[in-house]
Write a protein that holds these residues in place. Sequence first.
Motif, PDB file in Angstrom:
ATOM      1  N   ALA A  17       0.772  -1.244  -0.046  1.00 42.09           N
ATOM      2  CA  ALA A  17      -0.227   0.017   0.037  1.00 42.09           C
ATOM      3  C   ALA A  17       1.030   1.252   0.031  1.00 42.09           C
ATOM      4  CB  ALA A  17      -1.048  -0.035   1.361  1.00 42.09           C
ATOM      5  N   ALA A  18       1.866   1.181   0.831  1.00 46.17           N
ATOM      6  CA  ALA A  18       2.951   2.464   0.844  1.00 46.17           C
ATOM      7  C   ALA A  18       3.284   2.571  -0.546  1.00 46.17           C
ATOM      8  CB  ALA A  18       3.923   2.273   2.010  1.00 46.17           C
ATOM      9  N   ALA A  19       4.011   1.665  -1.009  1.00 40.98           N
ATOM     10  CA  ALA A  19       4.486   1.564  -2.231  1.00 40.98           C
ATOM     11  C   ALA A  19       3.861   2.092  -3.416  1.00 40.98           C
ATOM     12  CB  ALA A  19       5.231   0.241  -2.713  1.00 40.98           C
ATOM     13  N   ARG A  20       2.562   1.572  -3.493  1.00 43.40           N
ATOM     14  CA  ARG A  20       1.443   1.932  -4.400  1.00 43.40           C
ATOM     15  C   ARG A  20       1.243   3.417  -4.242  1.00 43.40           C
ATOM     16  NH1 ARG A  20      -2.007  -1.291  -2.947  1.00 43.40           N
ATOM     17  NH2 ARG A  20      -2.985  -0.078  -1.572  1.00 43.40           N
ATOM     18  N   ASP A  21       1.269   3.971  -3.288  1.00 41.90           N
ATOM     19  CA  ASP A  21       1.114   5.514  -2.972  1.00 41.90           C
ATOM     20  C   ASP A  21       2.268   6.271  -3.137  1.00 41.90           C
ATOM     21  OD1 ASP A  21      -1.599   4.774  -2.899  1.00 41.90           O
ATOM     22  OD2 ASP A  21      -1.965   4.778  -0.730  1.00 41.90           O
ATOM     23  N   GLY A  22       3.344   5.701  -3.427  1.00 42.18           N
ATOM     24  CA  GLY A  22       4.484   6.419  -3.345  1.00 42.18           C
ATOM     25  C   GLY A  22       5.236   6.988  -2.211  1.00 42.18           C
ATOM     26  N   PRO A  38       8.143   3.399   3.559  1.00 43.85           N
ATOM     27  CA  PRO A  38       7.477   2.288   4.214  1.00 43.85           C
ATOM     28  C   PRO A  38       7.235   2.868   5.707  1.00 43.85           C
ATOM     29  CG  PRO A  38       9.709   1.908   3.903  1.00 43.85           C
ATOM     30  CD  PRO A  38       9.448   2.912   2.943  1.00 43.85           C
ATOM     31  N   PRO A  39       6.160   2.461   6.164  1.00 42.21           N
ATOM     32  CA  PRO A  39       5.687   2.865   7.584  1.00 42.21           C
ATOM     33  C   PRO A  39       6.632   1.926   8.570  1.00 42.21           C
ATOM     34  CG  PRO A  39       4.169   1.277   6.973  1.00 42.21           C
ATOM     35  CD  PRO A  39       4.888   1.570   5.573  1.00 42.21           C
ATOM     36  N   GLN A  86      11.678   0.165   8.662  1.00 42.66           N
ATOM     37  CA  GLN A  86      12.079   0.156  10.313  1.00 42.66           C
ATOM     38  C   GLN A  86      10.979  -0.662  11.004  1.00 42.66           C
ATOM     39  OE1 GLN A  86      12.591   4.115  11.975  1.00 42.66           O
ATOM     40  NE2 GLN A  86      12.499   4.798   9.884  1.00 42.66           N
ATOM     41  N   ASP A  87      11.448  -1.574  11.873  1.00 42.65           N
ATOM     42  CA  ASP A  87      10.349  -2.206  12.930  1.00 42.65           C
ATOM     43  C   ASP A  87      10.964  -1.907  14.299  1.00 42.65           C
ATOM     44  OD1 ASP A  87      12.040  -5.019  13.923  1.00 42.65           O
ATOM     45  OD2 ASP A  87      12.950  -3.929  12.350  1.00 42.65           O
ATOM     46  N   LEU A  88       9.687  -2.276  15.115  1.00 49.46           N
ATOM     47  CA  LEU A  88       9.627  -2.182  16.475  1.00 49.46           C
ATOM     48  C   LEU A  88       8.938  -3.383  17.000  1.00 49.46           C
ATOM     49  CD1 LEU A  88      10.296  -0.225  19.042  1.00 49.46           C
ATOM     50  CD2 LEU A  88       8.147   0.918  18.409  1.00 49.46           C
TER      51      LEU A  88
END
Length: 161
Positions: free
Chosen positions: A27-32, A35-36, A69-71
Motif C-alpha cells: 500500500a505504501a509503495a503503491r501510493d509512493g 514504508p511505515p 523500520q521495525d519495533l
Amino acid sequence: MNPSPPTLEPVAVVIHSLADARLVLEAAARDGLAPPLLLSAPDAACFMGPAWWLALVAAARQHRTDSIQDLLDCGDAAGPAMQALRLGQKRLVLDQACPQFDAVLERATGLGARLQAVRPPALDLAARGAVRQLAAWLGGGRDSASGLPPAPPRDTGPPSR
C-alpha cells in the motif's frame, strides 16, 4: 538512564503476520510513500518470541528495497527483550516499570540498539475496519505541533478485513 528520546518517525502500523506486512508495504509503495514503521502487537516478544518477529521482518524486507523500520514490543518482560537484543533486534519497546529496564537499556545502548518505554500511535490491522483505513493512515501526515501522526481509528468490534 533514560530511554531514547522520541524522533520524527514514519507512521506506525501494527502487523500480526507476513501477509499484514506485505499488505502495508505494498500500500505504501503503491501510493509512493516511504514504508511505515512495522510495529508488533503488544507483548509480542513474550507470546510469539523475538526469533519469530525477526524472521517476519526479514521476509517483509524482501518485498521492499528501501529501508524498513521495525519495533518489537516486549511488554514488561526483560528476558524476551534481552533475547531480542542477542538475536540482533535494533528497536524495542519495554515498559519502564520493568525492574530490569535500566539493565536492558544499558545493554541496548552498548549494542547500538534503541529502547523506548512507550509504543508510538499506530493503526492496528487487527482492528475492525483498519484495512479500509490503511491508505488514509499511511498518507495522513503529521500534526505540525506534536510531530505525531493523526490518531488511529478507535473501533472495538471484532476484526474484519
